[in-house]
Every structure is written in C-alpha cells, then in structure tokens.
Write an enzyme that holds these catalytic residues in place. Structure first.
Site, short mmCIF file in Angstrom:
data_model
loop_
_atom_site.label_atom_id
_atom_site.label_comp_id
_atom_site.label_asym_id
_atom_site.label_seq_id
_atom_site.Cartn_x
_atom_site.Cartn_y
_atom_site.Cartn_z
CG HIS A 164 -1.92 -1.20 1.06
ND1 HIS A 164 -2.56 -1.51 2.26
CD2 HIS A 164 -2.27 -1.85 0.24
CE1 HIS A 164 -3.41 -2.51 1.84
NE2 HIS A 164 -3.16 -2.78 0.44
C1 LIG Z 1 0.26 -7.87 -4.70
C2 LIG Z 1 -0.61 -6.81 -4.44
C3 LIG Z 1 -1.67 -6.78 -3.53
C4 LIG Z 1 -2.50 -5.99 -3.11
N1 LIG Z 1 -3.85 -6.06 -2.64
C5 LIG Z 1 -4.61 -5.14 -2.48
C6 LIG Z 1 -6.02 -5.42 -2.21
O1 LIG Z 1 -6.60 -6.65 -1.74
N2 LIG Z 1 -6.88 -4.32 -2.00
C7 LIG Z 1 -6.56 -3.21 -2.51
O2 LIG Z 1 -7.24 -2.13 -2.30
N3 LIG Z 1 -5.31 -2.86 -2.72
C8 LIG Z 1 -4.31 -3.78 -2.78
N4 LIG Z 1 -3.13 -3.37 -3.34
C9 LIG Z 1 -2.79 -2.05 -3.42
C10 LIG Z 1 -3.41 -1.45 -4.64
O3 LIG Z 1 -3.50 -2.27 -5.90
C11 LIG Z 1 -2.60 -0.08 -5.18
O4 LIG Z 1 -2.59 0.68 -3.98
C12 LIG Z 1 -3.10 0.40 -6.42
O5 LIG Z 1 -2.94 -0.57 -7.37
C13 LIG Z 1 -2.14 1.63 -6.80
O6 LIG Z 1 -2.77 2.15 -7.96
P1 LIG Z 1 -1.62 3.27 -8.89
O7 LIG Z 1 -2.62 3.53 -10.09
O8 LIG Z 1 -1.08 4.40 -7.85
O9 LIG Z 1 -0.37 2.44 -9.28
P2 LIG Z 1 -0.41 1.02 -10.08
O10 LIG Z 1 -1.60 0.35 -10.11
O11 LIG Z 1 0.74 0.39 -9.76
O12 LIG Z 1 -0.16 1.63 -11.51
C14 LIG Z 1 1.05 2.04 -12.00
C15 LIG Z 1 1.34 1.73 -13.34
O13 LIG Z 1 2.16 2.61 -14.04
C16 LIG Z 1 3.11 1.77 -14.88
N5 LIG Z 1 4.58 2.40 -14.84
C17 LIG Z 1 5.31 2.65 -13.83
N6 LIG Z 1 6.24 3.35 -14.33
C18 LIG Z 1 6.18 3.46 -15.63
C19 LIG Z 1 6.92 4.17 -16.95
N7 LIG Z 1 8.01 4.59 -16.50
N8 LIG Z 1 6.22 4.33 -17.95
C20 LIG Z 1 4.91 3.57 -18.30
N9 LIG Z 1 4.45 3.14 -17.44
C21 LIG Z 1 4.82 3.01 -16.06
C22 LIG Z 1 3.55 0.38 -14.06
O14 LIG Z 1 3.64 -0.93 -15.02
C23 LIG Z 1 1.76 0.21 -13.64
O15 LIG Z 1 1.02 -0.44 -14.57
C24 LIG Z 1 -2.49 -4.45 -3.74
C25 LIG Z 1 -1.12 -4.38 -4.43
C26 LIG Z 1 -0.22 -5.19 -4.84
C27 LIG Z 1 1.07 -5.09 -5.52
#
Ligand SMILES: Cc1cc2nc3c(=O)[nH]c(=O)nc-3n(C[C@H](O)[C@H](O)[C@H](O)COP(=O)(O)OP(=O)(O)OC[C@H]3O[C@@H](n4cnc5c(N)ncnc54)[C@H](O)[C@@H]3O)c2cc1C
Length: 625
Positions: A555
């Site tokens: 998280h």
């Molecule tokens: C294993 C795991 C289990 C989890 N379990 C839960 C759960 O059960 N319930 C819950 O609510 N939350 C859970 N979480 C947390 C939740 O999924 C995250 O808080 C949420 O996905 C964050 O979203 P985000 O958009 O900030 O980042 P992300 O979803 O990580 O998206 C970032 C994206 O940017 C891309 N990226 C990064 N750098 C670059 C670049 N330079 N160029 C192009 N693309 C790039 C990445 O590939 C990725 O696709 C979990 C997370 C993980 C990893």
C-alpha cells in the site's frame, strides 16, 4: 527464452520438488506462468513491429497519461469520453493476462512478467535488517490486475483529514462518498439498495467472492466470541468490526480497472493505448518568465526507439507511488541536493519522493490447519478446476483468504477530546489472514498460496503509521528501479511497532479457541528464527517477530503528497497539479496525504475519478457520463 522479461525466473523454496504433490504443483505453476509469458511475448513482438513500421513522426494528443494502472486506466477512459479529445496512454508492461481473472491464480500470475521485484533499502528497524521484497505492478491494469481484490474505501475520518490538510472540501467524506458511488456497480442486492452509501451506476463491479474457505468462518467465530462485532458492510457508515469484505469481483472473476474502465473504451478512435512504452521524463518548455510548461513525454517504445509524445493540454503521471516520483525527479522536479548529484538540471524545488507511507505487517505468527478443514491434495484440486470451469465458483473463486478482515481501534489511538462528539470510528489496526501452504516435508514453495492452503497467517497491519519512508533515484542507474526506503517502525515513540504488537497479542490470545476448531498456533521456530530464544508470545518476542518478519501490504502511497499551496511537504496542490509548473498532474496513490484506513485500490480509483472531473472542467470539457 522470453524476449520481454521483467525479472528472472523466480526460484521455488528448497525441497519443493521432493514430494509428488510438490512436483505436480511446480509443474502446474510453471505451465501457467509460461503460457502468460508466451502471450506477453507475442504482444511485445507485435508492438515492436508496429513501432518499427508504424508512427513515423512523434505524436500530438490532448492528454498523455503515463502508467496504465489502477488510476491510469480510469483516467484514460474518462478523459477520452468526448470523441473530440485525443488521449494517449503509455504503459511499460503488456496487457493484463486473462489468467489474472481467476482469483486463485493470483500468487502464480505474479511469477510471470507482470511485476518487477524491488528490494527496499536494508534498515535495522524492519524486514529482518535485509530490506523487504516489493511486488511492483508492470502490466496494463497495474495493481488492480494483481492485487488481493479487497475493496475498502477507508474511514470517513480519513477523508475529512484530507480535506483539512489540503483546504479543499472536495476531498471531504461527503464529497468522496459521491465519488465512490460514481465508481461502484455493487453486485449485492441488499447492499446496493442502501443508496446513502452505495450504487449500481458505476463501471467497477464490487461484490462478494464466490467462495469462502471454511477456515475463514472459524476465524470469524473466534472473533465473535472475543467480542468483536460483525460488520456486514465495511464501506458504509463505519468500518469497525470483523467482516467478510466485498471485492473487485463479479461472477467469480477479478474485475481490474483495465477490465471495468479501459477495455470498454478501447474501440474509441480518440484513445490510443501503447503497451511496452516506458516513459523516461516529462518534456518542458519555458517561455519568458512563466513557469515551465509540460508539453510532452519522452519515452522508449517496444523497439527501443526514443520518442516524444506531445500533449497539447496536459501530461498526467499515473505511474504509481514508486515510479511517479522517479519520473518527476528525472524531469528536474525535486530536491536540489539529489538532482545536483545526478547532474539533472533542477526546474523546481519540491519534496518529491518524501513521506512514503505503507501498512507494514508481519508474517511470523501463523496457524496450521489439516483435514477436514484444510485439504490440499490433487484430487480436490482437479475437482476445483472442473467446478470453476463449469460455474465460476469453488476454491478457485477466492484468493489468499484476503476476503476476511477485521478493523479495530486500539487503546493506542487517542480518544476524541473529552469524549464529545460522535463515537470515534477510524480504525488504527487491520487484521488480515493471508494463506500459505506447507508441504508434508516442511517445504514452502511460494510466499503465499491463494488456492488451497493449510496455514493461515495472523497479520496485523498498522493503519496510520507515524513512520514515513522515501523514494529516491538510484545514483548508479537513475532510470532503473528507484531506491525505496520504507521507514517501517522508525517513529521516535515506537507507536507503529506497538500497534502491530497489540494485533499479534490478539492472535496469541485466541490460540485455545482456534485450536478447538482446527486452527493450531504454529510455534515452529523456523517461522521467525531470530526470535526463537525469546519466550513465545511475550512482548519482546512479538516485537522481534514484527521487526524480523515484516512484509509490505503493497500500500505504498504519499510520495507526491497533495496539500495547500504553502505546505512545504506538498508536491501537488489539491487539484493534483504539480506545484511550480504548468500542464502537469500526478494522479495515483502517491498523492494521498495520508494512507487510508485499509487497502488502497478503491481510494486510488476514487482519486482518479475526481482527477478526471477536475481536469475536464479546467479545460472546459464535458464529463460525458
Ligand atoms: C500484490 C498486491 C496486492 C494488493 N492487494 C490489494 C487489495 O487486496 N486491495 C486493495 O485495495 N489494494 C491492494 N493492493 C494495492 C493497490 O492495488 C494499489 O494501491 C493500487 O493498485 C495503486 O494504484 P496506482 O495507480 O497508484 O499504481 P499502479 O496500479 O501500480 O499503476 C502504475 C502503473 O504505471 C506503470 N508504470 C510505472 N512506471 C512507468 C513508466 N516509466 N512508463 C510507463 N508506465 C509506467 C506500471 O507498470 C503500472 O501499470 C495490492 C497491491 C499489490 C501489488
């Protein structure tokens, strides 16, 4: 050999192949991950051809969104609703594999090329002093394609605090509730009828997992007997209590934001999604004395060619709380000392990467269970596969036991002043019960076992950590994985460790009750070898367990915090615009000023929903839904 590789093949635990069950198990997992990797390879090859033959000149669109994760998929879909608005989404990974839809394949899918594995910087306070392994999404869909699917909004108190710290009532609990209702398509008839809190109008399915392992019911009964109240709906008036929580699932399958938001929009001619496209930095132009304006993104396409995607209106970074700060730093936005060291020309001084929050939790307290409660043979597994194929239910329709949780308020959380006002309802401790599998010979093949298990961890997570960490550039390879310092348990007064120890004590106290129903406290010293000389269950032992078996709850947030214009800790303003420049926002988990009271996927989607509205209205564009 894979042509697109995020990480080398991950090793299995020692002794895994030494029993017939283990050997079959490894074969199954290997076949599954090979199938996924082969599909990603084909997609990669297709992108390479497109990149070589395709767009000759650099592209210009209205909005460039970097990162197609939980937030990025929402934004790309919402911003492209008006056919006159051109949107480009750049994602470094490939498309979410169909296998990710099967909840119980979670732990296996993660071994394929859909995640990168970083190690946090070693710190004596946590992670056994060696650093914690971080599973960082690397796929279209991001965390929503790989996570445990628990759909937890957080406490209303969290969002009232966000509103207070940002000075923007748009983030208060009432307004955030409206956003959550815009997100949700609640699958439960009774819950969706509670229109004060729920809705069926949004794109994101939220429902019960189609199967509940009987060991979770045992935990629920023990919790009830210990006087913890049952809560049907953690996304309603309050979270406090123990619950089976709703998840981002429908019909026994995962519904990521890729599936719920982006996929339905993929046919739009004004939306282009480029996978295997890795952003390198934001491109700025500066005219006269005006603040620098973001005009595009430099990125490497699948063929390894460096391109610039130009943005007429805005660039939005949604690369997650580890990579959005990295991209800002590479673009010259950050603290002078760090940028100077790496010869990056500074554009704006901001505390980028500072203030990381996460929910640390230990893995070292667990309960063992055997037949008839926990059955792990291949006969049952074959039956499960057939059942899932036929009806999308049975053990494959759940993941890791992560649909059961408790949200508690410990004595360590200060009471409201003089006991006045409404009852305090912000939890400070979450209990989770991730499942694992130990073979007859004692081998553990994976960190976790999302399908059929015989061990359940008692994992307390501190919801409002006072410790904070940071993300910074890796001096020897600034464009490679950044340096992550988690900062777990580094707070001066030891508050965070104390909360976790409270949670561990609850598990120890429950041992007799749970043993009566088939869950036996596992005192095997191999679970926390460093602590084996200490009296089991003593405060000292539990503190040791917390520090040496620390694990992330994935998280990570708050590395580009939002705040008031004058707030020196803020990187973005309440409208998520990066301070000191024009045309650039950050929209993902990194903008949260404080991590929420629970899992962070739902709050990230909510943030992206508000961001889409803010962006469209700033540009005088209709919202279209
Ligand atoms: C294993 C795991 C289990 C989890 N379990 C839960 C759960 O059960 N319930 C819950 O609510 N939350 C859970 N979480 C947390 C939740 O999924 C995250 O808080 C949420 O996905 C964050 O979203 P985000 O958009 O900030 O980042 P992300 O979803 O990580 O998206 C970032 C994206 O940017 C891309 N990226 C990064 N750098 C670059 C670049 N330079 N160029 C192009 N693309 C790039 C990445 O590939 C990725 O696709 C979990 C997370 C993980 C990893």
């Amino acid at each position: 050999m894979s042509s697109f590789t995020v990480h080398p093949a991950l090793p299995y635990g020692a002794g895994c192949a030494d029993s017939s069950f283990g050997a079959t198990y490894i074969t199954f997992v290997n076949v599954l991950t090979s199938v996924i990797n082969a599909r990603l390879d084909r997609e990669h090859q297709r992108r390479v051809q497109e990149a070589r033959n395709g767009h000759q000149k650099d592209e210009e669109v209205d909005f460039v969104v970097v990162g197609g994760g939980s937030a990025g998929c929402v934004l790309a879909a919402r911003l492209s609703q008006d056919p006159g608005v051109k949107v480009l989404l750049l994602e470094r990974g490939g498309t979410e594999p169909v296998q990710a839809r099967v909840p119980a394949y979670l732990g296996y899918v993660l071994r394929a090329n859909v995640a990168e594995y970083l190690k946090s910087r070693p710190d004596p306070h946590s992670c056994n002093g060696t650093g914690c392994a971080l599973t960082v999404p690397y796929v279209l869909g991001g965390g929503s394609s790989l996570n445990g699917m628990m759909f937890i909004r957080g406490s209303s108190v969290d969002f009232d605090q966000w509103a207070e710290v940002t000075g923007d009532e748009g983030w208060n609990s009432t307004n955030v509730l409206a956003l959550y209702k815009r997100v949700e398509d609640n699958q439960d008839a009774a819950i969706s009828m509670d229109e004060e809190y729920h809705s069926r109008a949004g794109p994101q399915p939220v429902g019960w997992m189609a199967y509940r392992h009987p060991s979770l019911q045992v935990l629920a009964e023990a919790m009830e007997a210990a006087g913890v109240p049952f809560r049907l709906d953690v996304n309603g008036e309050s979270q406090l209590g123990h619950s089976f929580v709703q998840t981002s699932t429908k019909g026994g399958e995962r519904w990521s934001t890729y599936r719920s938001y982006l996929q339905p929009a993929l046919g739009r001619p004004n939306l282009r999604v480029e996978t295997f496209a890795k952003a390198k930095r934001v491109v700025f132009e500066q005219r006269d004395k005006a603040a620098p304006r973001a005009v595009g993104v430099e990125y490497t396409d699948a063929a390894g060619q460096v391109r610039v995607a130009r943005a007429k209106r805005e660039v939005v970074l949604s690369a997650g709380a580890i990579h959005s700060p990295q991209l800002l730093l590479l673009s010259g936005i950050g603290q002078a000392d760090q940028l100077q060291e790496l010869n990056v020309t500074q554009l704006v001084e901001l505390p980028v990467g500072e203030g990381l929050q996460d929910h640390p939790r230990p893995t070292g307290l667990e309960f063992a269970c055997g037949p008839p409660l926990c059955v792990v043979d291949w006969v049952s597994r074959r039956r499960d596969l057939a059942q899932y194929r036929r009806a999308r239910d049975g053990p494959l329709a759940e993941a890791l036991g992560l649909q059961y949780s408790a949200f508690l308020r410990t004595e360590l959380q200060p009471a409201p002043p003089n006991g006045t006002g409404p009852p305090a309802k912000q939890p400070d401790l979450q209990l989770l019960f991730p499942a694992t599998l130990e073979l007859d010979n004692g081998a553990r093949c994976l960190d976790s076992e999302p399908w059929r298990w015989n061990r359940i961890q008692w994992a307390p997570a501190v919801l409002h950590p006072r410790s904070r960490g940071r993300v910074s550039l890796n001096a020897s390879d600034p464009e490679g994985p950044p340096v992550v310092e988690l900062g777990y348990f580094t707070d001066q007064d030891g508050h965070d460790l104390a909360v976790v120890v409270e949670g561990l004590k609850m598990g120890v106290a429950q041992q007799d009750r749970l043993a009566e129903h088939g869950l036996k406290l596992n005192k095997d010293p191999r679970l926390s070898p460093t602590c084996s000389q200490l009296e089991f269950g003593s405060d000292e032992h539990l503190r040791c367990v917390a520090r040496t078996t620390t694990y992330t709850l994935w998280h990570w947030t708050s590395t580009c915090r939002m705040g008031r214009e004058a707030d020196p800790a803020a990187v973005v303003d309440p409208k998520l615009r990066v301070k000191g420049v024009q045309g650039l926002r950050v929209v993902d988990a990194s903008v949260m000023p404080y991590v929420t009271s629970g899992n962070t996927n739902a709050p990230t989607i909510m943030v992206a929903e508000r961001a889409a509205t803010l962006i469209l209205s700033d540009h005088g564009l209709p919202r279209g839904d």
